[in-house]
Design a protein around this motif. Structure first.
Motif, short mmCIF file in Angstrom:
data_model
loop_
_atom_site.label_atom_id
_atom_site.label_comp_id
_atom_site.label_asym_id
_atom_site.label_seq_id
_atom_site.Cartn_x
_atom_site.Cartn_y
_atom_site.Cartn_z
N HIS A 1 7.27 45.89 -4.45
CA HIS A 1 6.10 46.54 -4.83
C HIS A 1 4.94 46.37 -4.41
CE1 HIS A 1 3.44 47.94 -8.04
NE2 HIS A 1 4.41 49.01 -8.48
N SER A 2 3.84 47.17 -4.17
CA SER A 2 2.63 46.86 -3.48
C SER A 2 1.83 46.09 -4.09
CB SER A 2 2.00 47.98 -3.11
OG SER A 2 1.86 48.96 -4.41
N VAL A 3 1.07 45.17 -3.65
CA VAL A 3 0.28 44.41 -4.37
C VAL A 3 -1.12 44.79 -4.51
CG1 VAL A 3 1.19 42.27 -3.36
CG2 VAL A 3 -0.74 43.34 -1.99
N GLY A 4 -1.88 44.25 -5.35
CA GLY A 4 -3.43 44.92 -5.67
C GLY A 4 -3.31 45.82 -6.70
N THR A 5 -4.47 46.34 -6.88
CA THR A 5 -4.70 47.29 -7.86
C THR A 5 -5.24 48.53 -7.37
OG1 THR A 5 -5.35 45.63 -9.70
CG2 THR A 5 -6.11 47.56 -10.29
N PRO A 6 -4.33 49.60 -7.74
CA PRO A 6 -4.94 51.05 -7.02
C PRO A 6 -6.15 51.37 -7.77
CG PRO A 6 -2.47 50.96 -7.43
CD PRO A 6 -2.94 49.58 -8.06
N ASP A 7 -6.79 52.59 -6.96
CA ASP A 7 -8.30 52.69 -7.46
C ASP A 7 -7.95 53.40 -8.79
OD1 ASP A 7 -9.45 51.71 -5.36
OD2 ASP A 7 -9.59 53.59 -4.25
N HIS A 8 -6.75 54.20 -9.20
CA HIS A 8 -6.68 54.76 -10.38
C HIS A 8 -6.10 53.93 -11.41
CE1 HIS A 8 -2.45 54.67 -8.58
NE2 HIS A 8 -2.21 55.01 -9.80
N GLU A 9 -5.99 52.64 -11.42
CA GLU A 9 -5.45 51.61 -12.42
C GLU A 9 -6.64 50.74 -12.64
OE1 GLU A 9 -1.79 49.97 -11.30
OE2 GLU A 9 -0.93 51.78 -11.47
N ASN A 10 -6.42 49.89 -13.75
CA ASN A 10 -7.54 48.93 -14.21
C ASN A 10 -6.45 47.83 -14.74
OD1 ASN A 10 -9.73 47.91 -14.74
ND2 ASN A 10 -10.35 49.03 -16.68
N VAL A 11 -7.25 46.47 -14.53
CA VAL A 11 -6.82 45.32 -15.29
C VAL A 11 -7.66 44.85 -16.39
CG1 VAL A 11 -6.30 42.77 -14.55
CG2 VAL A 11 -6.10 44.66 -12.83
N THR A 12 -7.07 44.55 -17.35
CA THR A 12 -7.59 44.10 -18.59
C THR A 12 -7.10 42.98 -19.20
OG1 THR A 12 -8.07 46.43 -19.20
CG2 THR A 12 -8.19 44.86 -21.01
N ARG A 13 -7.92 41.89 -19.64
CA ARG A 13 -7.37 40.57 -20.20
C ARG A 13 -7.30 40.84 -21.68
NH1 ARG A 13 -6.97 35.79 -18.00
NH2 ARG A 13 -7.71 35.67 -15.79
N ILE A 14 -6.08 40.37 -22.31
CA ILE A 14 -6.05 40.57 -23.70
C ILE A 14 -5.57 38.88 -24.08
CG2 ILE A 14 -4.72 41.37 -25.66
CD1 ILE A 14 -6.28 43.41 -24.39
N PRO A 15 -6.29 38.45 -25.14
CA PRO A 15 -6.02 37.11 -25.64
C PRO A 15 -4.63 37.16 -26.35
CG PRO A 15 -8.02 37.83 -26.52
CD PRO A 15 -7.55 38.95 -25.79
N LEU A 16 -4.01 36.03 -26.12
CA LEU A 16 -2.68 35.90 -26.71
C LEU A 16 -2.63 35.79 -28.40
CD1 LEU A 16 -0.97 33.16 -24.37
CD2 LEU A 16 -0.63 35.59 -24.66
N ARG A 17 -3.84 35.40 -28.84
CA ARG A 17 -4.17 35.41 -30.38
C ARG A 17 -4.13 37.05 -30.79
NH1 ARG A 17 -9.14 33.89 -28.26
NH2 ARG A 17 -10.60 35.52 -28.49
N MET A 18 -3.93 37.91 -29.83
CA MET A 18 -3.62 39.40 -30.25
C MET A 18 -2.17 39.80 -30.40
SD MET A 18 -6.70 41.66 -28.80
CE MET A 18 -6.31 42.95 -29.72
N ALA A 19 -1.14 38.79 -30.35
CA ALA A 19 -0.07 39.13 -30.16
C ALA A 19 0.47 39.98 -31.40
CB ALA A 19 1.05 37.90 -30.18
N GLN A 20 0.13 39.47 -32.77
CA GLN A 20 0.23 40.32 -33.77
C GLN A 20 -0.27 41.78 -33.92
OE1 GLN A 20 -1.18 37.52 -36.83
NE2 GLN A 20 0.85 36.98 -37.39
N VAL A 21 -1.38 41.80 -33.37
CA VAL A 21 -1.88 43.16 -33.37
C VAL A 21 -0.88 44.08 -32.52
CG1 VAL A 21 -4.00 44.62 -32.51
CG2 VAL A 21 -4.31 42.57 -33.66
N ILE A 22 -0.57 43.63 -31.27
CA ILE A 22 0.00 44.53 -30.36
C ILE A 22 1.41 44.63 -31.05
CG2 ILE A 22 1.16 44.54 -28.01
CD1 ILE A 22 -1.03 42.87 -27.08
N ARG A 23 2.24 43.60 -31.80
CA ARG A 23 3.44 43.91 -32.23
C ARG A 23 3.32 44.90 -33.44
NH1 ARG A 23 3.76 37.83 -32.20
NH2 ARG A 23 5.00 37.27 -30.83
#
Length: 87
Positions: free
Chosen positions: A53-75
Motif C-alpha cells: 500500500h502506498s505511504v503518506g496521506t493523499p490530498d483527498h484524505e485526512n488524519v485525525t487523532r482520537i483519544p483512547l478514552r473515547m472507545a465507549q463512544v465509538i463502540r
C-alpha cells in the motif's frame, strides 16, 4: 446527509472535540478530532503500514487523532449502527 450524534470526548471543553456521528445514508462513522502534529504526518509519510500500500496521506484524505478514552463512544456508535441494520 443524515447524521446522528453518537458522543463526545468526556474530557472535552465546551468549544472542543473530538466527536463521533453515524451517517445513516452513507453507512459511515464521521469523526471530528484533533489535528495531528507534523511528527505524526512525517511518520505516516515514511512508514509502509500495509505491505504493497502506498505511504503518506493523499490530498483527498485526512488524519485525525482520537483519544483512547473515547472507545465507549465509538463502540456506542457502532452498536447503534448495527442495531439499525447498517452493519
Amino acid at each position: 446527509m443524515t447524521l446522528r450524534f453518537a458522543g463526545v470526548d468526556p474530557n472535552t471543553g465546551k468549544d472542543e472535540s473530538p466527536m463521533v456521528w453515524v451517517d445513516d445514508a452513507k453507512r459511515e462513522l464521521v469523526v471530528q478530532g484533533l489535528k495531528p502534529g507534523e511528527d505524526l504526518l512525517t511518520e505516516i509519510g515514511t512508514t509502509e503500514w500495509v505491505p504493497g500500500h502506498s505511504v503518506g496521506t493523499p490530498d483527498h484524505e485526512n488524519v485525525t487523532r482520537i483519544p483512547l478514552r473515547m472507545a465507549q463512544v465509538i463502540r456506542k456508535a457502532l452498536d447503534d449502527a448495527e442495531r439499525d441494520g447498517l452493519l
